[in-house]
Design a protein around this motif. Structure first.
Motif, PDB file in Angstrom:
ATOM      1  N   ASP A   1      62.861  73.683  33.822  1.00  0.00           N
ATOM      2  CA  ASP A   1      63.330  74.909  33.337  1.00  0.00           C
ATOM      3  C   ASP A   1      62.071  75.986  33.417  1.00  0.00           C
ATOM      4  N   GLN A   2      60.832  75.356  32.499  1.00  0.00           N
ATOM      5  CA  GLN A   2      59.907  76.216  32.834  1.00  0.00           C
ATOM      6  C   GLN A   2      59.379  76.723  33.915  1.00  0.00           C
ATOM      7  N   ILE A   3      59.227  75.775  34.991  1.00  0.00           N
ATOM      8  CA  ILE A   3      58.984  76.156  36.328  1.00  0.00           C
ATOM      9  C   ILE A   3      60.064  77.494  36.879  1.00  0.00           C
ATOM     10  N   ARG A   4      61.383  77.124  36.359  1.00  0.00           N
ATOM     11  CA  ARG A   4      62.242  78.194  36.818  1.00  0.00           C
ATOM     12  C   ARG A   4      61.971  79.637  36.376  1.00  0.00           C
ATOM     13  N   LEU A   5      61.716  79.660  34.914  1.00  0.00           N
ATOM     14  CA  LEU A   5      61.123  80.908  34.290  1.00  0.00           C
ATOM     15  C   LEU A   5      59.723  81.391  34.944  1.00  0.00           C
ATOM     16  N   LEU A   6      58.851  80.392  35.161  1.00  0.00           N
ATOM     17  CA  LEU A   6      57.752  80.915  35.658  1.00  0.00           C
ATOM     18  C   LEU A   6      58.066  81.402  37.403  1.00  0.00           C
ATOM     19  N   GLY A   7      58.812  80.993  37.927  1.00  0.00           N
ATOM     20  CA  GLY A   7      59.297  81.418  39.148  1.00  0.00           C
ATOM     21  C   GLY A   7      59.835  82.946  39.123  1.00  0.00           C
ATOM     22  N   ALA A   8      60.372  83.085  37.941  1.00  0.00           N
ATOM     23  CA  ALA A   8      61.043  84.476  37.881  1.00  0.00           C
ATOM     24  C   ALA A   8      59.976  85.445  37.716  1.00  0.00           C
ATOM     25  N   ILE A   9      58.886  85.134  37.302  1.00  0.00           N
ATOM     26  CA  ILE A   9      57.785  85.950  36.955  1.00  0.00           C
ATOM     27  C   ILE A   9      56.968  85.939  38.131  1.00  0.00           C
ATOM     28  N   PHE A  10      56.344  84.873  38.591  1.00  0.00           N
ATOM     29  CA  PHE A  10      55.164  84.873  39.376  1.00  0.00           C
ATOM     30  C   PHE A  10      55.758  84.581  40.979  1.00  0.00           C
TER      31      PHE A  10
END
Length: 267
Positions: A157-166
């Protein structure tokens, strides 16, 4: 950092090299063995890493360890800021001067008072849940009441969050919001620049979280962000708990991120 200590029992479990998502099972399967051997988490600690190579076409996150929920501690501050920026955009406004100042110290200095103010502004856990549905997070549950540091999340889920940013795909965050979060994550105060930066040979952007449990004296140590290594950009999330001390947890997280990025690059 979550300065306020919390009476929550952290379960002591051994490090597990769990299965990656089905799409990555073959690629990550052998890597998890090397990960477990190289990282050498103590019996009291557990660690999970997830890595996504942004420069490999069609790549999926590689997961090393058991991808089950951990408490976020202060890494949730990135999620809080993303939710706050979505909230402001929904109301066709920018952050106020006060909100902007709170966002800066919340990310750069891990200021808890600022995090609490923005947590309330987004509507606490229900507001975070609403924002996360839009951001594509499926396994994150906001902490009870004002206890944002007890939000539960997974490495993927944290990779999904980072994907939304970067990332380069579609995201509900506009370009200005993405740049705002990403820039603040490159301006972390010197004493807090450990963690996923250990895998970078050039640039990095990160947010760390650390929390000692009063009932056990054990530490939750987490780190998320983007690192550049070997000319590739990687999104990385490393979550751990049951550490005997903060330095032990930082060392575990940094061993984990170096190993996970190396294994992903070789995959």
């Amino acid at each position: 950092m979550l300065n306020r200590t919390l009476s929550v029992v952290a379960t002591a479990v051994t490090l597990l090299a769990g299965a990656a998502p089905a799409a990555m099972a073959a690629e990550a399967g052998s890597g998890t063995t090397a990960f477990r051997t190289a990282v050498q988490a103590p019996d009291t600690a557990r660690v999970t890493a997830a890595v996504l190579d942004l420069d490999r076409t069609g790549a999926e996150p590689a997961v090393y360890g058991d991808d089950t929920p951990y408490d976020t501690a202060s890494i949730v501050k990135v999620d809080i800021l993303a939710a706050m920026l979505l909230h402001a955009r929904d109301h066709r406004r920018d952050l106020t001067a006060r909100e902007s100042a709170e966002a800066q110290v919340m990310i750069r200095n891990s200021d808890n008072t600022a995090a609490t103010a923005l947590w309330r502004a987004i509507g606490e856990a229900p507001g975070l849940t609403s924002a996360n549905k839009r951001l594509g997070l499926t396994s994150t549950q906001g902490g009870p009441g004002g206890l944002w540091g007890l939000t539960r999340t997974t490495a993927t889920d944290q990779i999904r969050l980072l994907g939304a940013i970067f990332g380069t795909g579609a995201t509900p965050l506009d370009t200005a919001s993405r740049n705002r979060i990403g820039t603040l994550m490159t301006e972390i105060s010197t004493g807090q620049s450990w963690g996923v930066s250990a895998a970078a040979d050039s640039g990095w952007a990160l947010k760390n979280g650390w929390l000692m449990r009063t009932t056990t004296g054990r530490w939750d140590i987490n780190s998320i962000g983007r690192v550049t290594n070997g000319g590739h950009r990687y999104l990385v999330a490393v979550l751990s708990n049951g550490n005997a001390s903060m330095p032990d947890g930082v060392n575990l997280v940094e061993r984990a991120v170096r190993t996970a990025v190396s294994e992903t690059a070789a995959g």
